[in-house]
Design an enzyme around this catalytic site. Structure first.
Site, PDB file in Angstrom:
ATOM      1  CB  SER A 121      37.619  59.978  76.272  1.00  0.00           C
ATOM      2  OG  SER A 121      38.737  60.517  76.204  1.00  0.00           O
ATOM      3  CG  ASN A 122      39.874  60.045  71.792  1.00  0.00           C
ATOM      4  OD1 ASN A 122      40.819  59.684  72.056  1.00  0.00           O
ATOM      5  ND2 ASN A 122      39.565  61.005  71.352  1.00  0.00           N
ATOM      6  NE  ARG A 123      42.214  51.843  71.736  1.00  0.00           N
ATOM      7  CZ  ARG A 123      42.223  51.273  69.999  1.00  0.00           C
ATOM      8  NH1 ARG A 123      40.922  50.257  69.982  1.00  0.00           N
ATOM      9  NH2 ARG A 123      43.390  50.771  69.324  1.00  0.00           N
ATOM     10  CB  ALA A 174      42.148  61.941  69.531  1.00  0.00           C
TER      11      ALA A 174
END
Ligand code: C5P
Length: 217
Positions: A21-23, A88
């Site tokens: 995943s991402n932030r 995102a």
């Protein structure tokens, strides 16, 4: 106007307990949904996993993977006047998802990754009646990369931000963006709250839509 807004990250499973995943916090997308509602528009908000309450009055669809986000966006895009693709979306996913938890071993481990489907790229290319707003989070040559995205992904607007800066962009309550238009014009917003940027963006989108409709009459 009917807004379809995507927000947050996606999670791509590796095994039953792990994911890529991402932030992304979802704050920018949720702020856009709230600003659109406040301006009297209808909003469908599709979000990956975030710790935020959906704005009251929005139709809320919760998703996890990029494929789920694609399916939901593809379904709801038919009824919208503007697609704001703020999510995102994770760029890669595991080629094979392990059905059991991958055991830790005392050796290097490689995971084969394949690109996820580009939701924006695939939906914006169709013969469409709705406006398309993309986001570009970049760490270098922010405007150059965003201009390329505007063309390649067939967007009407791209909102570019430099995510290499502290206190701006991902996870933050503030953002510093440049809004790029198809005709080469641009509008810069120096660091301010995501709520203020969202309000301005909604106004810009509504004006653009108005102009498009006037032209067609
Ligand atoms: O290519 P990049 O990820 O930088 O592009 C960002 C824009 O494309 C964002 O608007 C994002 O929501 C969208 N995107 C997408 N599907 C992907 C990757 C990005 O819709 N798989």
């Amino acid at each position: 106007m009917r807004f379809l807004v995507t927000a947050g990250p996606t999670r791509e499973p590796i095994d039953p307990v792990r994911y890529l995943s991402n932030r992304s916090s979802g704050k920018m997308g949720f702020a856009i949904a709230a600003a659109a509602l406040q301006a009297g528009h209808k909003v469908t908000l599709i979000s990956g996993p975030v710790n935020l309450d959906p704005p009251r009055g929005a139709q809320f669809i919760s998703v996890s993977t990029s494929e789920e986000m694609f399916e939901a966006t593809d379904r709801y895009v038919r009824n919208c006047d503007v697609l704001v693709m703020c999510a995102a979306v994770t760029d890669y996913k595991a080629k094979n998802v392990s059905p059991g938890k991958i055991k830790k071993r005392d050796a290097n481990f490689s995971l084969q990754l394949v690109p996820t489907r580009d939701i924006l790229g695939s939906l914006a290319k169709q013969d469409r009646q709705f406006l398309v707003v993309g986001f570009a989070a970049e760490t270098n040559d922010v405007e150059g990369n965003a201009q390329k995205k505007l063309r390649d992904k067939n967007c009407d607007i791209v909102v570019a931000n430099d995510v290499s800066r502290a206190n701006s962009g991902m996870e933050s309550d503030e953002n510093e963006v440049t809004i790029l238009f198809r005709n080469g014009e641009k509008e810069k917003f120096s660091r301010t709250s995501k709520q203020i940027i969202a309000r301005e963006l909604v106004k810009i989108i509504a004006n653009m839509r108005e102009k498009c409709l006037t032209k067609k009459m």
